[in-house]
Design a protein around this motif. Structure first.
Motif, short mmCIF file in Angstrom:
data_model
loop_
_atom_site.label_atom_id
_atom_site.label_comp_id
_atom_site.label_asym_id
_atom_site.label_seq_id
_atom_site.Cartn_x
_atom_site.Cartn_y
_atom_site.Cartn_z
N PRO A 94 -8.49 2.58 -6.91
CA PRO A 94 -7.33 1.68 -7.05
C PRO A 94 -6.39 1.86 -5.87
CG PRO A 94 -7.76 2.86 -9.09
CD PRO A 94 -8.62 3.51 -8.06
N THR A 95 -5.57 0.85 -5.61
CA THR A 95 -4.71 0.89 -4.42
C THR A 95 -3.72 2.04 -4.44
OG1 THR A 95 -3.23 -0.70 -5.51
CG2 THR A 95 -4.92 -1.59 -4.04
N ASP A 96 -3.18 2.40 -5.64
CA ASP A 96 -2.21 3.48 -5.68
C ASP A 96 -2.86 4.83 -5.36
OD1 ASP A 96 -3.74 3.37 -7.96
OD2 ASP A 96 -2.14 4.04 -9.30
N GLN A 97 -4.13 4.99 -5.75
CA GLN A 97 -4.82 6.24 -5.42
C GLN A 97 -5.15 6.33 -3.94
OE1 GLN A 97 -8.11 7.39 -7.89
NE2 GLN A 97 -7.17 6.58 -9.77
N VAL A 98 -5.43 5.19 -3.32
CA VAL A 98 -5.71 5.19 -1.89
C VAL A 98 -4.50 5.71 -1.12
CG1 VAL A 98 -6.22 3.73 0.11
CG2 VAL A 98 -7.37 3.31 -2.07
N ALA A 99 -3.31 5.18 -1.46
CA ALA A 99 -2.09 5.62 -0.77
C ALA A 99 -1.83 7.10 -1.00
CB ALA A 99 -0.91 4.78 -1.23
N SER A 100 -2.01 7.58 -2.23
CA SER A 100 -1.73 8.98 -2.53
C SER A 100 -2.74 9.90 -1.85
CB SER A 100 -1.72 9.20 -4.04
OG SER A 100 -3.00 8.91 -4.60
#
Length: 480
Positions: free
Chosen positions: A32-38
């Motif tokens: 998911p996009t939020d996990q990519v950023a983190s």
């Protein structure tokens, strides 16, 4: 419409980059996009800080592709003498000089020198051509750092950078897309697919192949339409195109059929010459001849049996082939490689970018007032309309409105640079622009007196694009 069928050679420019430890494989397309950023310690809205970007640039190195170190000019020159027959000729030149046969020695030395000079000059020309190409492959990327949009050189893009993609941009790194708006990317450089691929932000299956990773934008591909925002997940030789260039750099240079045959012939010829010289020497001794005279006769026989003209003849023939291919814009780095094509029995190739240029051309326009043939090919706006039936092109209002609609419902741009016409954007939209130019409809919508107010982008579901324009006088007009 048809695709222009022209030969085009596409090369990936590779420059040296520092050695870095390969990053572990991460299924970025599945996260998911939020996990990519983190996972990348980045901010999906503000991007990296300038200090963090500089630190990552030092850690990961510049965003360039790794290549095998090139040979020095001295090594390229010495490599021209690394042939069995050349070894025999060098020995023959030395021996004939020791025997006082200066004319023969000079002729043999000239043959060796000409062979080395032609091979060295051709290889140097190819190296310089590739270096010149590398100097032109520079550009910039749009990133967000510290919450501010800025342009940076492609080499300074680092993992975790927040990348903005717009029509006409070259994707600077492998990017996991966070948001998209009608984003379509031309990935033919990687997949050979001629049609731009629609992109999305939602995760895809972990086992999806490269063409099915619709939420990824890959380095060296081109944005054909729309806008996108994403995070750089791989740069330099860790990108997909970097893996390809790494495989190419690690590939061993193979001998061509010609060089293998010449080496085999030279080896057999050398053995026969030495055997014949030894037989001559021992026969002379058995006949009671003086040993010095017998030795000189054996050496003279060996030198005379060597085909001094063979390397020169082969070099000249290959050089003629190189010159002919150069006129067709094919750069040959090593002379023997010319012969390999003549020995090829099967060629496996994709169509787009190899047999075609991925260029669309409008050939015919049909309106309520008639049918019109369109001359010209590619993106060169030189051409004219010929009536097949109906009113003349100059007097047909329906033809003008049809071409005007194609020109205004359009996000592509026609560019003339370095003597060539190219399109920034979708090839189909480019063909519509060129056809309008051939009728004399040129310039932006503002110059035509039809300023764009709003646009409804093309979507495959509704299969049309619409734009709203304000004339210099009168009510707004919508083109579909």
């Amino acid at each position: 419409m048809r695709r222009g069928c022209y030969k085009q050679i596409r090369r990936t420019t590779m420059v040296a980059a520092p050695e870095t430890k390969a990053a572990p494989e991460v299924p970025w397309h599945h996260l998911p996009t939020d996990q990519v950023a983190s996972r990348l310690a980045s901010d999906s809205e503000r991007g990296l800080s300038r200090e963090e970007a500089a630190a990552r640039l030092r850690k990961h190195g510049p965003n360039v592709l790794t290549a095998r170190p090139s040979k020095s000019w001295a090594m390229r020159l010495l490599a021209q003498f690394h042939q069995p027959l050349i070894y025999v000729l060098i020995v023959a030149a030395v021996v004939t000089a020791l025997l006082g046969e200066w004319a023969d020695s000079i002729v043999i030395a000239l043959v060796v020198a000409i062979n080395a000079a032609v091979g060295y000059l051709q290889e140097s020309r190819a190296v310089h051509a590739l270096e010149a190409l590398a100097r032109t492959m520079t550009g910039e990327a749009t990133v967000i750092r510290d919450g501010e949009r800025q342009r940076v050189p492609l080499a300074e893009v680092v993992p975790g950078d927040l990348i903005l993609l717009e029509t006409g941009d070259k994707v600077p790194a492998d990017v996991r897309l966070l948001t998209v708006r009608e984003l379509r990317i031309d990935e033919s450089v990687l997949t050979g697919e001629s049609v731009p691929v629609s992109k999305q932000a939602a995760p895809v299956d972990e086992g999806a192949g490269l063409p099915d990773r619709r939420n990824m934008a890959f380095a060296s591909s081109l944005v054909a339409r729309g806008h996108g925002l994403g995070i750089a997940v791989a740069t330099g030789h860790h990108t997909e195109v970097g893996r390809i260039s790494g495989l190419l750099s690690a590939a061993e240079a193979l001998d061509t059929p010609l060089t293998r045959k010449i080496e085999g012939f030279s080896g057999k010829l050398l053995y026969w010459i030495l055997a014949l010289a030894l037989v001559t020497f021992f026969v002379g001794l058995l006949r009671g001849e003086p040993i010095i005279e017998v030795f000189m006769a054996a050496v003279a026989l060996a030198v005379g049996a060597i085909p001094e003209g063979l390397p020169a003849a082969v070099t000249i023939i290959l050089a003629i082939g190189v010159a002919r291919m150069a006129r067709r814009n094919a750069v040959i780095r090593r002379l023997p490689a010319v012969e390999t094509l003549g020995s090829t029995t099967v060629i496996c190739t994709d169509k787009t970018g190899t047999l075609t240029q991925n260029e669309m051309t409008v050939l015919e326009v049909v309106t309520a007032q008639g049918r019109y043939a369109v001359s010209g090919s590619g993106y060169d706006p030189t051409g004219s309309f010929t009536v097949r039936e109906g009113a003349s092109p100059e007097s047909s209002q329906a033809l003008r409105e049809a071409l005007l609609g194609g020109l205004l419902c359009n996000d592509a741009r026609l560019v003339h640079a370095h003597g060539e016409w190219t399109i920034v954007g979708d090839p189909t939209e480019g063909a519509l622009i060129v056809s309008a130019h051939k009728l004399g409809l040129r310039g932006a919508s503002v110059e035509l007196g039809l300023r764009r107010l709003d646009a409804l982008p093309f979507e495959s579901e509704r299969r049309y694009m619409a734009t709203l324009h304000q004339p210099n006088d009168g009510a707004p007009i919508a083109y579909v």
